[in-house]
Motif scaffolding. Structure first.
Motif, PDB file in Angstrom:
ATOM      1  N   ASN A  91       0.810  -1.219   0.000  1.00  0.00           N
ATOM      2  CA  ASN A  91       0.000   0.000   0.000  1.00  0.00           C
ATOM      3  C   ASN A  91       0.845   1.272   0.000  1.00  0.00           C
ATOM      4  N   TYR A  92       2.159   1.119   0.044  1.00  0.00           N
ATOM      5  CA  TYR A  92       3.048   2.279   0.065  1.00  0.00           C
ATOM      6  C   TYR A  92       2.998   2.982  -1.290  1.00  0.00           C
ATOM      7  N   THR A  93       2.833   4.294  -1.266  1.00  0.00           N
ATOM      8  CA  THR A  93       2.578   5.021  -2.521  1.00  0.00           C
ATOM      9  C   THR A  93       3.840   5.559  -3.206  1.00  0.00           C
ATOM     10  N   SER A  94       4.940   5.644  -2.477  1.00  0.00           N
ATOM     11  CA  SER A  94       6.162   6.198  -3.063  1.00  0.00           C
ATOM     12  C   SER A  94       6.718   5.264  -4.138  1.00  0.00           C
ATOM     13  N   GLU A  95       7.564   5.806  -5.010  1.00  0.00           N
ATOM     14  CA  GLU A  95       8.134   5.000  -6.093  1.00  0.00           C
ATOM     15  C   GLU A  95       8.998   3.856  -5.569  1.00  0.00           C
ATOM     16  N   LYS A  96       9.861   4.162  -4.616  1.00  0.00           N
ATOM     17  CA  LYS A  96      10.741   3.121  -4.082  1.00  0.00           C
ATOM     18  C   LYS A  96      10.856   3.299  -2.571  1.00  0.00           C
ATOM     19  N   ILE A  97      10.800   2.177  -1.842  1.00  0.00           N
ATOM     20  CA  ILE A  97      10.895   2.229  -0.378  1.00  0.00           C
ATOM     21  C   ILE A  97      12.364   2.182   0.009  1.00  0.00           C
ATOM     22  N   SER A  98      12.800   3.209   0.734  1.00  0.00           N
ATOM     23  CA  SER A  98      14.204   3.306   1.141  1.00  0.00           C
ATOM     24  C   SER A  98      14.438   2.576   2.457  1.00  0.00           C
ATOM     25  N   LEU A  99      15.698   2.480   2.846  1.00  0.00           N
ATOM     26  CA  LEU A  99      16.046   1.862   4.123  1.00  0.00           C
ATOM     27  C   LEU A  99      15.405   2.623   5.284  1.00  0.00           C
ATOM     28  N   LEU A 100      15.456   3.948   5.219  1.00  0.00           N
ATOM     29  CA  LEU A 100      14.857   4.760   6.278  1.00  0.00           C
ATOM     30  C   LEU A 100      13.357   4.502   6.374  1.00  0.00           C
ATOM     31  N   ASN A 101      12.690   4.426   5.221  1.00  0.00           N
ATOM     32  CA  ASN A 101      11.242   4.161   5.204  1.00  0.00           C
ATOM     33  C   ASN A 101      10.918   2.798   5.807  1.00  0.00           C
TER      34      ASN A 101
END
Length: 328
Positions: free
Chosen positions: A182-192
């Motif tokens: 469900n995450y909307t950002s293009e790419k999930i980073s380590l911080l995310n």
């Protein structure tokens, strides 16, 4: 007949459970629930059915015979779930003949060396699932499948962090995967990914437990709406309640020997140290009779969820209100 539950989840479509007996054992309750639910869903796709429960802890052979032989009002297919099975029930189980019926046996806590488990493991037709913590290999396959299908997009370091830190309890794992999808950002980073992975899920449910036990109805409604976002959440929360119930069973047995402060230090999980005062209040409130009633309420709630998991929030909130009444 042994069926690996992880292989089953990866390719459940090829199995047919009509007119069969399914034995689901192990010590990972959330995994057991998942397997049971998939069996129910697979039958639901092809047949209307009536679901009935038999608890062998309080029932006799005649009670099970009555359920097996009773007709359905609309002549639907029948699924019977049997709980609290033990070694003494082996001969009864060996005599079962499922006709227009699927029998689903919850063997949670049954030892791997038990005669019942060996009977199902070696049977040529009946199915046996052994549910323990999910393996890293299985987690990797599920994560990779979601990445390949474009449902999850992770940076390389986020991917490896996820593999190292995601829960090995099935429903918590499933919950985390749903959040990532469900995450909307293009790419999930380590911080995310560090922010999203829950220790927060379980602590949120722990908070809901204490709010329910000691708060008012208004706070129960608002907090449950935020914490319970899916039927999987509802099942995980019921598991949290069961875990606390086991803890309060231990404190109830020791109340005459030790004070609340001593019991809190001994039995309260360390990460919940901020809840120590609330925990001590609940030690006073809980007793054996209330724990038995809460266990019965848990069984009824699980049955309602299985029959209509689309209404998971309403069902769970009703559970919370009744639960609060029991521990006043």
């Amino acid at each position: 007949m042994k069926i690996n539950p992880e292989f089953f989840l990866l390719d459940s479509e090829k199995y047919n459970f009509k007119d069969n007996i399914i034995f689901v054992s192990g010590n990972e309750e959330t995994f057991i629930y998942k397997i049971q639910n998939i069996v129910l869903e697979s039958i639901k796709k092809i047949l209307n059915f009536d679901l009935e429960f038999v608890d062998l802890k309080n029932s006799k052979q005649n009670d099970l015979d009555s359920v097996l032989n009773s007709g359905s009002l609309f002549e639907n297919y029948k699924i019977i779930q049997i709980n609290n099975v033990g070694e003494k029930h082996l001969s009864m189980i060996q005599g079962l003949k499922p006709k227009n019926t699927t029998i689903l046996i919850n063997g949670e806590g049954i030892k791997s060396s038990s005669k019942i488990k060996k009977f199902f493991d070696s049977h040529k037709v009946y199915c046996s699932f052994s549910c323990y913590k999910i393996t890293r290999n299985f987690q990797k396959k599920i994560i990779d499948r979601n990445i390949s299908s474009g449902k999850i997009n992770l940076s390389k370091d986020a991917y490896w962090f996820l593999l190292e830190n995601i829960s090995d309890k099935y429903l918590l794992f499933e919950n985390e995967i749903e959040k990532l999808k469900n995450y909307t950002s293009e790419k999930i980073s380590l911080l995310n990914i560090k922010k999203m992975l829950s220790n927060t899920v379980s602590t949120e449910f722990d908070d809901l437990f204490f709010r329910c036990a000691l708060g008012n109805n208004k706070s129960i409604i608002s907090y449950s709406q935020n914490a319970i976002r899916s039927s999987s959440d509802a099942y995980v929360f019921l598991q949290v309640v069961k875990n606390f119930n086991k803890i309060f069973l231990q404190t109830s047995e020791k109340k005459d020997e030790e004070n609340e402060r001593s019991l809190s230090k001994k039995y309260l999980p360390r990460y919940l140290f901020k809840q120590s005062e609330s925990f001590e209040l609940l030690i006073q409130k809980f007793n054996i009779e209330k724990i038995i009633n809460i266990n019965k309420l848990l069984q009824k709630t699980e049955l309602l969820l299985r029959k209509n998991d689309g209404n998971y929030l309403i069902i769970l909130q009703r559970f919370l209100f009744n639960f609060k009444k029991f521990i006043k």
